[in-house]
Design an enzyme around this catalytic site. Structure first.
Site, PDB file in Angstrom:
ATOM      1  CE  LYS A   1      -2.118  -9.468  15.835  1.00 51.89           C
ATOM      2  NZ  LYS A   1      -1.060  -9.687  14.924  1.00 51.89           N
TER       3      LYS A   1
ATOM      4  CE  LYS B   1      -5.883  -9.929   8.151  1.00 52.96           C
ATOM      5  NZ  LYS B   1      -4.699  -9.193   7.959  1.00 52.96           N
TER       6      LYS B   1
ATOM      7  CE  LYS C   1       2.607 -12.818   7.146  1.00 52.40           C
ATOM      8  NZ  LYS C   1       2.371 -11.852   8.201  1.00 52.40           N
TER       9      LYS C   1
HETATM   10  P1  ATP Z   1      -1.007 -12.377  10.928  1.00 50.73           P
HETATM   11  O1  ATP Z   1      -1.900 -13.549  10.542  1.00 50.73           O
HETATM   12  O2  ATP Z   1       0.313 -12.770  11.493  1.00 50.73           O
HETATM   13  O3  ATP Z   1      -1.733 -11.303  11.693  1.00 50.73           O
HETATM   14  P2  ATP Z   1      -1.394 -11.226   8.341  1.00 50.73           P
HETATM   15  O4  ATP Z   1      -1.504 -12.326   7.323  1.00 50.73           O
HETATM   16  O5  ATP Z   1      -2.654 -10.586   8.791  1.00 50.73           O
HETATM   17  O6  ATP Z   1      -0.559 -11.731   9.571  1.00 50.73           O
HETATM   18  P3  ATP Z   1       0.450  -8.945   8.239  1.00 50.73           P
HETATM   19  O7  ATP Z   1       1.883  -9.341   8.359  1.00 50.73           O
HETATM   20  O8  ATP Z   1      -0.221  -8.321   9.419  1.00 50.73           O
HETATM   21  O9  ATP Z   1      -0.418 -10.174   7.677  1.00 50.73           O
HETATM   22  O10 ATP Z   1       0.272  -7.962   7.015  1.00 50.73           O
HETATM   23  C1  ATP Z   1       1.183  -7.738   5.967  1.00 50.73           C
HETATM   24  C2  ATP Z   1       0.502  -6.936   4.888  1.00 50.73           C
HETATM   25  O11 ATP Z   1      -0.448  -7.755   4.190  1.00 50.73           O
HETATM   26  C3  ATP Z   1      -0.286  -5.741   5.441  1.00 50.73           C
HETATM   27  O12 ATP Z   1      -0.087  -4.626   4.595  1.00 50.73           O
HETATM   28  C4  ATP Z   1      -1.721  -6.217   5.406  1.00 50.73           C
HETATM   29  O13 ATP Z   1      -2.637  -5.149   5.281  1.00 50.73           O
HETATM   30  C5  ATP Z   1      -1.725  -7.133   4.177  1.00 50.73           C
HETATM   31  N1  ATP Z   1      -2.736  -8.206   4.278  1.00 50.73           N
HETATM   32  C6  ATP Z   1      -2.785  -9.164   5.226  1.00 50.73           C
HETATM   33  N2  ATP Z   1      -3.803 -10.009   5.013  1.00 50.73           N
HETATM   34  C7  ATP Z   1      -4.445  -9.569   3.892  1.00 50.73           C
HETATM   35  C8  ATP Z   1      -5.601 -10.014   3.143  1.00 50.73           C
HETATM   36  N3  ATP Z   1      -6.275 -11.094   3.490  1.00 50.73           N
HETATM   37  N4  ATP Z   1      -5.961  -9.324   2.052  1.00 50.73           N
HETATM   38  C9  ATP Z   1      -5.256  -8.241   1.676  1.00 50.73           C
HETATM   39  N5  ATP Z   1      -4.180  -7.758   2.316  1.00 50.73           N
HETATM   40  C10 ATP Z   1      -3.759  -8.403   3.415  1.00 50.73           C
END
Ligand code: ATP
Ligand code: LTN
Length: 337
Positions: free
Chosen positions: A118, A200, A203
């Site tokens: 980050k 991956k 969001k």
């Molecule tokens: P950001 O883009 O803000 O980093 P993020 O989409 O990576 O957010 P988080 O809020 O960090 O999501 O994660 C929430 C939950 O969703 C966590 O348990 C994380 O492991 C899961 N998660 C996030 N992205 C994925 C993905 N692509 N596939 C499976 N699980 C996911």
């Protein structure tokens, strides 16, 4: 809402209000959170304090927090079965976070890969909160004496850190914290970007074609799947190394339908990718439609949402303050009468 069933183990997890959940958040996390509600005492919260480590417009942050709360309910998290709340509504988190800060070492926080990632992503905002993020997260978990914490692979280092801090505290001040374990649901799928299937789905991705938001409508979903990156050999076969795009679509389809990879290969033998993408897109659209409808209904009933948040905050505070009081006593803070 019934109080804790003593014989059930405690599951706790949080999600940051950094945007509308993606299909990745849903299939990788929230969908299995729903399934855990029968067998465990489940506590789920919107980690708005954690989201302060990233700059978000304040009006947007408030909207996204409310939306995230409604999304959890729309995805089937039931406030009659589970405790659902907004982190900042329970002041114990901030207080315990500071105690955890003072039990965390500079060296161990410096080794956290999320901090390194980050800081690289936001070089203009490497704030102290980003650095001590794992201490706040440790407090979240330890306050509720959680047995299991369902998180994705990206968070396992934070969970290890939580166990280390808890062990250190227990050793220094006496045993009060339960050591939590990770929980990795069998059905939890790791969903990759539709445009770059080696990274991956996230969001915060800026390319809207790469992610499916769980609020996308059918037309948008079908269009995004149609333009998903695959390969040129037209065979539906699970092979992450050589066919990451197709394998990702198979993972999504399998997570929704429960079909095995072999069954999926059989279903599309002799058919082109066009048919395959259309079928996967339709399955996703059908799965997300009721969620979108429920979400719209909830967002139109602000009084209900506010009441649920208030109930959640009260119950979370009741549970967490017991552990917080113990921790304050143990470290030698003078408790007010
Ligand atoms: P950001 O883009 O803000 O980093 P993020 O989409 O990576 O957010 P988080 O809020 O960090 O999501 O994660 C929430 C939950 O969703 C966590 O348990 C994380 O492991 C899961 N998660 C996030 N992205 C994925 C993905 N692509 N596939 C499976 N699980 C996911
Ligand atoms: N760091 C997590 C969100 C989070 C969390 C927690 C998850 C904050 N506190 C406690 C589990 C337990 C994330 O970014 N996914």
């Amino acid at each position: 809402m019934s109080e804790e069933s003593a014989e059930k183990k405690i599951i706790l997890s949080g999600i940051q209000p950094t945007g509308v959940f993606t299909l990745g958040n849903y299939l990788g996390a929230v969908k299995s959170w729903k399934d855990l509600q029968e067998a465990y005492n489940c506590y789920y919260f919107i980690a708005d304090l954690h989201s302060l480590t990233i700059h978000i417009d304040p009006v947007k942050r408030r909207q996204q927090t409310r939306q995230a709360f409604a999304l959890l309910l729309a995805c089937g998290i039931d406030t009659e079965k589970s405790l659902v709340f907004v982190q900042s509504h329970n002041k114990c988190h901030a207080e315990m976070g500071w105690i955890m800060d003072c039990c965390s070492q500079f060296g161990e926080l410096s080794r956290m890969t999320q901090f390194k990632d980050k800081s690289q992503k936001h070089p203009d905002n490497i704030n102290a909160g980003l650095f001590t993020y794992p201490a706040l997260m440790a407090g979240d978990i330890l306050l509720y004496q959680a047995d299991y914490v369902p998180v994705g692979a990206d968070q396992t280092q934070h969970l290890e850190f939580t166990r280390d801090v808890a062990t250190r505290f227990n050793h220094t001040y006496g045993e009060i914290f339960k050591l939590p374990e990770g929980y990795f649901p069998k059905a939890g799928a790791r969903v990759m970007s539709l445009q770059d299937p080696t990274s991956k789905m996230s969001k915060s991705d800026t390319n809207p074609k790469a992610t499916i938001s769980i609020l996308d409508d059918e037309k948008t979903i079908l269009r995004k799947f149609k333009s998903a990156v695959t390969d040129s050999d037209a065979e539906v076969r699970y092979d992450v190394e050589n066919k990451p795009g197709v394998s990702n679509l198979m993972t999504i389809y399998s997570a929704i339908t429960g079909k095995t990879m072999d069954e999926i290969t059989g279903e599309f033998r002799g058919k082109g990718y066009g048919d395959f993408k259309q079928t996967v897109g339709q399955a996703v659209a059908d799965e997300l439609k009721p969620i979108r409808e429920k979400f719209d209904e909830l967002m139109n009933d602000r009084a209900f949402l506010d009441a649920e948040m208030k109930k959640g905050a009260e119950r979370a505070t009741r549970i967490a303050s017991k552990t917080l009081t113990k921790a304050k006593k143990r470290v030698g803070l003078l408790l007010e009468n």
